[in-house]
Design a protein around this motif. Sequence first.
Motif, PDB file in Angstrom:
ATOM      1  N   ARG A 121       0.830  -1.210   0.000  1.00  0.00           N
ATOM      2  CA  ARG A 121       0.000   0.000   0.000  1.00  0.00           C
ATOM      3  C   ARG A 121       0.863   1.259   0.000  1.00  0.00           C
ATOM      4  N   ARG A 122       1.937   1.268   0.811  1.00  0.00           N
ATOM      5  CA  ARG A 122       2.742   2.499   0.919  1.00  0.00           C
ATOM      6  C   ARG A 122       3.575   2.761  -0.342  1.00  0.00           C
ATOM      7  N   ARG A 123       3.604   1.789  -1.278  1.00  0.00           N
ATOM      8  CA  ARG A 123       4.368   1.976  -2.512  1.00  0.00           C
ATOM      9  C   ARG A 123       3.489   2.322  -3.706  1.00  0.00           C
ATOM     10  N   GLN A 124       2.178   2.437  -3.488  1.00  0.00           N
ATOM     11  CA  GLN A 124       1.291   2.598  -4.637  1.00  0.00           C
ATOM     12  C   GLN A 124       1.522   3.893  -5.391  1.00  0.00           C
ATOM     13  N   GLY A 125       1.929   4.941  -4.679  1.00  0.00           N
ATOM     14  CA  GLY A 125       2.199   6.208  -5.357  1.00  0.00           C
ATOM     15  C   GLY A 125       3.421   6.126  -6.257  1.00  0.00           C
ATOM     16  N   GLN A 126       4.359   5.241  -5.922  1.00  0.00           N
ATOM     17  CA  GLN A 126       5.623   5.166  -6.644  1.00  0.00           C
ATOM     18  C   GLN A 126       5.515   4.450  -7.986  1.00  0.00           C
ATOM     19  N   ILE A 127       4.562   3.543  -8.091  1.00  0.00           N
ATOM     20  CA  ILE A 127       4.508   2.670  -9.268  1.00  0.00           C
ATOM     21  C   ILE A 127       3.668   3.291 -10.386  1.00  0.00           C
ATOM     22  N   MET A 128       2.777   4.199 -10.005  1.00  0.00           N
ATOM     23  CA  MET A 128       1.829   4.797 -10.953  1.00  0.00           C
ATOM     24  C   MET A 128       2.549   5.385 -12.169  1.00  0.00           C
ATOM     25  N   GLY A 129       2.218   4.898 -13.354  1.00  0.00           N
ATOM     26  CA  GLY A 129       2.743   5.468 -14.598  1.00  0.00           C
ATOM     27  C   GLY A 129       4.175   5.097 -14.928  1.00  0.00           C
ATOM     28  N   ARG A 130       4.796   4.208 -14.136  1.00  0.00           N
ATOM     29  CA  ARG A 130       6.211   3.877 -14.395  1.00  0.00           C
ATOM     30  C   ARG A 130       6.360   2.478 -14.974  1.00  0.00           C
ATOM     31  N   PRO A 131       7.372   2.287 -15.832  1.00  0.00           N
ATOM     32  CA  PRO A 131       7.686   0.919 -16.255  1.00  0.00           C
ATOM     33  C   PRO A 131       8.359   0.163 -15.108  1.00  0.00           C
ATOM     34  N   VAL A 132       7.984  -1.094 -14.956  1.00  0.00           N
ATOM     35  CA  VAL A 132       8.509  -1.895 -13.844  1.00  0.00           C
ATOM     36  C   VAL A 132       9.234  -3.115 -14.404  1.00  0.00           C
ATOM     37  N   LEU A 133      10.351  -3.468 -13.781  1.00  0.00           N
ATOM     38  CA  LEU A 133      11.045  -4.721 -14.091  1.00  0.00           C
ATOM     39  C   LEU A 133      10.982  -5.612 -12.851  1.00  0.00           C
ATOM     40  N   ILE A 134      10.345  -6.762 -12.997  1.00  0.00           N
ATOM     41  CA  ILE A 134      10.236  -7.703 -11.882  1.00  0.00           C
ATOM     42  C   ILE A 134      11.336  -8.753 -12.016  1.00  0.00           C
ATOM     43  N   VAL A 135      12.023  -9.018 -10.900  1.00  0.00           N
ATOM     44  CA  VAL A 135      13.178  -9.918 -10.919  1.00  0.00           C
ATOM     45  C   VAL A 135      12.914 -11.133 -10.029  1.00  0.00           C
ATOM     46  N   ASP A 136      13.286 -12.312 -10.533  1.00  0.00           N
ATOM     47  CA  ASP A 136      13.249 -13.515  -9.694  1.00  0.00           C
ATOM     48  C   ASP A 136      14.485 -14.351  -9.996  1.00  0.00           C
TER      49      ASP A 136
END
Length: 249
Positions: A198-213
């Motif tokens: 929840r506290r990260r929701q502002g950060q992700i809006m409109g940005r490209p994300v790379l998920i790593v595993d």
Amino acid sequence: MGADFRAVRNGMLAALHLIFPPRCIGCGGAVTDDFGLCAACWRETDFISGLVCDKCGVPLPGKNEGRAELCDECLTIARPWDRGRAAILYRDTGRRLVLALKHGDRLDLVPPLGAWLARAAEPILLPDMLVAPVPLHRWRLLKRRYNQAALLSGALARAAGLDHCPDLLARPRPTPSQEGRGREARFANMADAIQVARRRQGQIMGRPVLIVDDVMTSGATLAAAADACLAAGAASVSVAVLARVAKEG
Ligand SMILES: [Zn+2]
Ligand SMILES: [Zn+2]
């Protein structure tokens, strides 16, 4: 000055290597430089190169002509992310290194494996990408003490000069292990198991994300993570894994 500095540094490295000779990260045998594999381990590590599936990074037959190609699995299974890459195949030395990082407290593996991952992911990186690991549930994190995916995503983000958000994603409920499950069961097990914190929701809006595993098997975990990012307003999602499990063929 630069040359003097290099000479001093090389001298120091040489002295250090007399005390701590560089070791192969696969077998512990002597090698000539840091973070390397000896010739035998190198031969037993399947680095992925050439034409690969644009969604999961598995090697494909044929030549790389700059067109995005997909493997049979990615043509038939829903992949909610845009692009994906993997550094090595999950077998032989590659499999041993992944297991050593996951269960063996081999944190010395993070810099070299992170460098391999960063190199593999390079073609799919975007400016301003937010890099985030697949999360562990906190019980598993307590037991294992570190999230190997977060160590890899941190190394990749540092190498690529991108923002790293280790707690972007969360696993609010403990999910039973994926091991020993078929593909359908893996997807059912992971459905809705991952959320954007929840506290990260502002950060992700409109940005490209790379998920790593560390490993991709069916892709169910990455699909759950990608769905969560898109639901939270990410501009796009791509994935990068250290090792891809490929059917023997
Ligand atoms: Zn070796
Ligand atoms: Zn694929």
